[in-house]
Write a protein that holds these residues in place. Structure first.
Motif, PDB file in Angstrom:
ATOM      1  N   HIS A   1       0.838  -1.202   0.000  1.00 46.72           N
ATOM      2  CA  HIS A   1       0.000   0.000   0.000  1.00 46.72           C
ATOM      3  C   HIS A   1       0.875   1.256   0.000  1.00 46.72           C
ATOM      4  O   HIS A   1       0.948   1.991   0.991  1.00 46.72           O
ATOM      5  N   THR A   2       1.526   1.511  -1.136  1.00 42.70           N
ATOM      6  CA  THR A   2       2.396   2.681  -1.253  1.00 42.70           C
ATOM      7  C   THR A   2       2.674   2.962  -2.722  1.00 42.70           C
ATOM      8  O   THR A   2       2.520   2.080  -3.576  1.00 42.70           O
ATOM      9  N   TRP A   3       3.085   4.189  -3.012  1.00 42.08           N
ATOM     10  CA  TRP A   3       3.504   4.538  -4.364  1.00 42.08           C
ATOM     11  C   TRP A   3       4.924   4.039  -4.598  1.00 42.08           C
ATOM     12  O   TRP A   3       5.806   4.250  -3.760  1.00 42.08           O
ATOM     13  N   ARG A   4       5.145   3.376  -5.736  1.00 42.26           N
ATOM     14  CA  ARG A   4       6.449   2.827  -6.097  1.00 42.26           C
ATOM     15  C   ARG A   4       7.012   3.552  -7.312  1.00 42.26           C
ATOM     16  O   ARG A   4       6.262   4.024  -8.173  1.00 42.26           O
ATOM     17  N   PHE A   5       8.335   3.595  -7.389  1.00 44.76           N
ATOM     18  CA  PHE A   5       9.028   4.295  -8.470  1.00 44.76           C
ATOM     19  C   PHE A   5       9.463   3.307  -9.548  1.00 44.76           C
ATOM     20  O   PHE A   5       9.896   2.185  -9.249  1.00 44.76           O
ATOM     21  N   ALA A   6       9.359   3.729 -10.807  1.00 50.18           N
ATOM     22  CA  ALA A   6       9.826   2.916 -11.931  1.00 50.18           C
ATOM     23  C   ALA A   6      10.522   3.818 -12.940  1.00 50.18           C
ATOM     24  O   ALA A   6      10.132   4.975 -13.130  1.00 50.18           O
ATOM     25  N   GLN A   7      11.550   3.292 -13.565  1.00 52.66           N
ATOM     26  CA  GLN A   7      12.242   4.020 -14.622  1.00 52.66           C
ATOM     27  C   GLN A   7      12.802   3.023 -15.627  1.00 52.66           C
ATOM     28  O   GLN A   7      13.045   1.851 -15.307  1.00 52.66           O
ATOM     29  N   ALA A   8      13.002   3.488 -16.859  1.00 53.08           N
ATOM     30  CA  ALA A   8      13.550   2.617 -17.904  1.00 53.08           C
ATOM     31  C   ALA A   8      14.141   3.482 -19.012  1.00 53.08           C
ATOM     32  O   ALA A   8      13.620   4.570 -19.310  1.00 53.08           O
ATOM     33  N   SER A   9      15.204   3.003 -19.601  1.00 56.82           N
ATOM     34  CA  SER A   9      15.811   3.685 -20.750  1.00 56.82           C
ATOM     35  C   SER A   9      14.985   3.419 -21.994  1.00 56.82           C
ATOM     36  O   SER A   9      14.552   2.286 -22.233  1.00 56.82           O
ATOM     37  N   LEU A  10      14.749   4.462 -22.785  1.00 57.52           N
ATOM     38  CA  LEU A  10      14.001   4.308 -24.024  1.00 57.52           C
ATOM     39  C   LEU A  10      14.829   3.513 -25.028  1.00 57.52           C
ATOM     40  O   LEU A  10      16.049   3.664 -25.109  1.00 57.52           O
ATOM     41  N   GLN A  11      14.161   2.658 -25.792  1.00 57.39           N
ATOM     42  CA  GLN A  11      14.867   1.718 -26.674  1.00 57.39           C
ATOM     43  C   GLN A  11      14.749   2.066 -28.151  1.00 57.39           C
ATOM     44  O   GLN A  11      15.638   1.745 -28.937  1.00 57.39           O
ATOM     45  N   LEU A  12      13.648   2.689 -28.552  1.00 59.04           N
ATOM     46  CA  LEU A  12      13.451   3.011 -29.962  1.00 59.04           C
ATOM     47  C   LEU A  12      14.040   4.384 -30.254  1.00 59.04           C
ATOM     48  O   LEU A  12      13.657   5.380 -29.633  1.00 59.04           O
ATOM     49  N   THR A  13      14.966   4.443 -31.159  1.00 56.45           N
ATOM     50  CA  THR A  13      15.631   5.701 -31.501  1.00 56.45           C
ATOM     51  C   THR A  13      15.382   6.033 -32.969  1.00 56.45           C
ATOM     52  O   THR A  13      15.033   5.171 -33.773  1.00 56.45           O
TER      53      THR A  13
END
Length: 465
Positions: free
Chosen positions: A158-170
């Protein structure tokens, strides 16, 4: 900067609440314009449609809903948004119901970003409930390409979680799409997302945060357990004779760090900072951070590790791993902890305020990486047949040398006996003793074996050194 768009006649009221003696609040540059507000870097959904995100109608059978406060279902969904941490803030969520079917999908996509504009996408998500399905984040290329950037399934607490990712399509324009996939019939499967950011900077390395642009996956503990917050700041503290004047990353007043303001609250007030989830590994984790504790009234900084089992039992902090108390000087110090988790876990910083306002504490350059912090000393290799034979050989060589010396001594005595007959009896005794040693070493009696074993041990010590 904040933007508000209203369609009806309105009045703007600015309200501030006093938090302590050193809690000044300021505002500046208020403007009114008849044109729509410009887009901000972060899409926080505080204004409906302000970011240009739209429902995707193709191949979907559910919709994301813009909401605020708690969702309608119990034991699931957020109680507030991530942007404002208040029931008045907004987010998008996918409601669950007992009539849901497994695999039902809802898709929502951003506006088209120009080619080359973004490098990293970051967002916050909320997935709580025993019936939560799967959240996917995609990059959709203008030419029809699709890349899965992030995926998470099931209850994430029961909490907000962080997510991140490098973009792959260039090399082509693109959209960011958030997809929710339902697990099946359940009224405890609401999921939500908020504060989506596409940035031109590289994603920070996994597990590392220098606080130059954000708190990464770290967050202040919510729910009223603590009394203060960790704040992102730079330069010298507003409180005299305490806190750092530079960050650790850049060693300048332009770099950012996190700090707990000692001027707010009473003695013992707690400021609690929580990391993102960490999955167990066979090699454990190394947790490294830099801390600054300078001032006459510095309190206590603690580090805990927590997991879902402890958290479910009501333990908000967990197991104590490290502690430091009092003034440590105007210097950044490093601490490292080797931790071995057997289940999904997270780290917790807790600072308890000292007796006065001269006790700011700061954190910077926090890193969590797989493996131990330091190389452990090599384990001694077990004794092999080769090393045993080597030890026996060295022992026999030494014993043979003793036998030769004894023989030479006997010959010398025999030669000298012709000039001193009175010593013959004693010489014979010495001769017999020397020959007895040689004979026993060759015959292999118990005494000889004991001597050889001792030499073999000596040989092992020599070879090991």
């Amino acid at each position: 900067m904040s933007h508000v768009t209203l369609q009806q006649v309105h009045q703007v009221i600015v309200e501030a609440t006093v938090g302590g003696e050193a809690g000044d609040i300021a505002i500046d540059d208020i403007s009114f314009d008849t044109e729509p507000c410009p887009n901000t870097d972060v899409c926080d959904f505080e204004e409906e449609g302000s970011c240009g995100w739209q429902q995707q109608e193709a191949e979907v059978d559910a919709d994301w809903v813009r909401g605020s406060g708690s969702t309608l279902n119990l034991q699931t969904g957020p109680d507030y948004d991530h942007t404002t941490y208040t029931p008045a803030g907004h987010y998008y969520y996918l409601p669950s119901a007992p009539t849901d079917l497994a695999g039902q999908r809802a898709k929502m996509a951003s506006l088209l970003f120009p080619a080359g504009e973004g490098v990293c996408v970051q967002l916050w998500y909320h997935m709580w409930g025993k019936g939560v399905g799967t959240l996917n984040v995609y990059q959709l290329g203008e030419q029809g390409d699709q890349a899965l950037l992030f995926s998470r399934t099931g209850n994430q607490d029961h909490t907000w979680r962080f997510a991140q990712a490098s973009l792959q399509l260039t090399g082509q324009a693109f959209k960011i799409m958030v997809e929710g996939v339902k697990m099946g019939p359940s009224s405890e499967g609401d999921m939500a997302f908020d504060d989506v950011l596409v940035t031109g900077s590289q994603c920070p390395p996994p597990g590392h945060c220098d606080f130059q642009s954000s708190l990464c996956g770290w967050r202040n503990l919510d729910g009223g357990v603590d009394d203060g917050d960790w704040l992102r700041g730079r330069g010298a503290s507003s409180n005299p004779n305490t806190g750092p004047s530079v960050d650790h990353t850049t060693n300048s007043s332009l770099g950012y760090y996190l700090y707990a303001d000692s001027s707010l609250g009473e003695w013992g007030v707690r400021s609690v900072l929580v990391s993102d989830l960490l999955q167990p590994t066979s090699r454990g984790h190394c947790f490294t951070f830099w801390y600054h504790m300078h001032g006459d009234y510095v309190g206590t900084l603690k580090v805990y590790s927590n997991n879902r089992k402890l958290h479910a039992s009501g333990d908000e902090t967990g197991l104590l791993m490290w502690r430091e108390t009092g003034n440590q000087g105007d210097v950044w110090l490093e601490a490292s902890l080797s931790v071995d988790f057997d289940q999904t876990s997270w780290f917790v910083f807790e600072y308890q305020r000292g007796k006065g306002s001269g006790g700011d504490v700061a954190l910077d350059d926090i890193t969590v990486r797989p493996g131990p912090c330091y190389l452990e000393p090599p384990t001694p290799l077990p004794t092999t047949d080769g090393s045993l034979f080597l030890g026996l050989g060295v022992g026999l060589t030494l014993l043979l040398g003793v036998a030769i010396i004894a023989g030479l001594y006997v010959l010398h005595k025999r030669h000298s006996s012709t000039s001193d007959p009175k010593l013959i009896e004693n010489d014979e005794l010495d001769q017999n003793s020397g020959l007895d040693l040689l004979d026993r070493s060759i015959d292999g009696t118990n005494q000889s074996n004991c001597s050889i074993f001792d030499f073999a041990d000596l040989g092992n010590e020599v070879s090991e050194s």
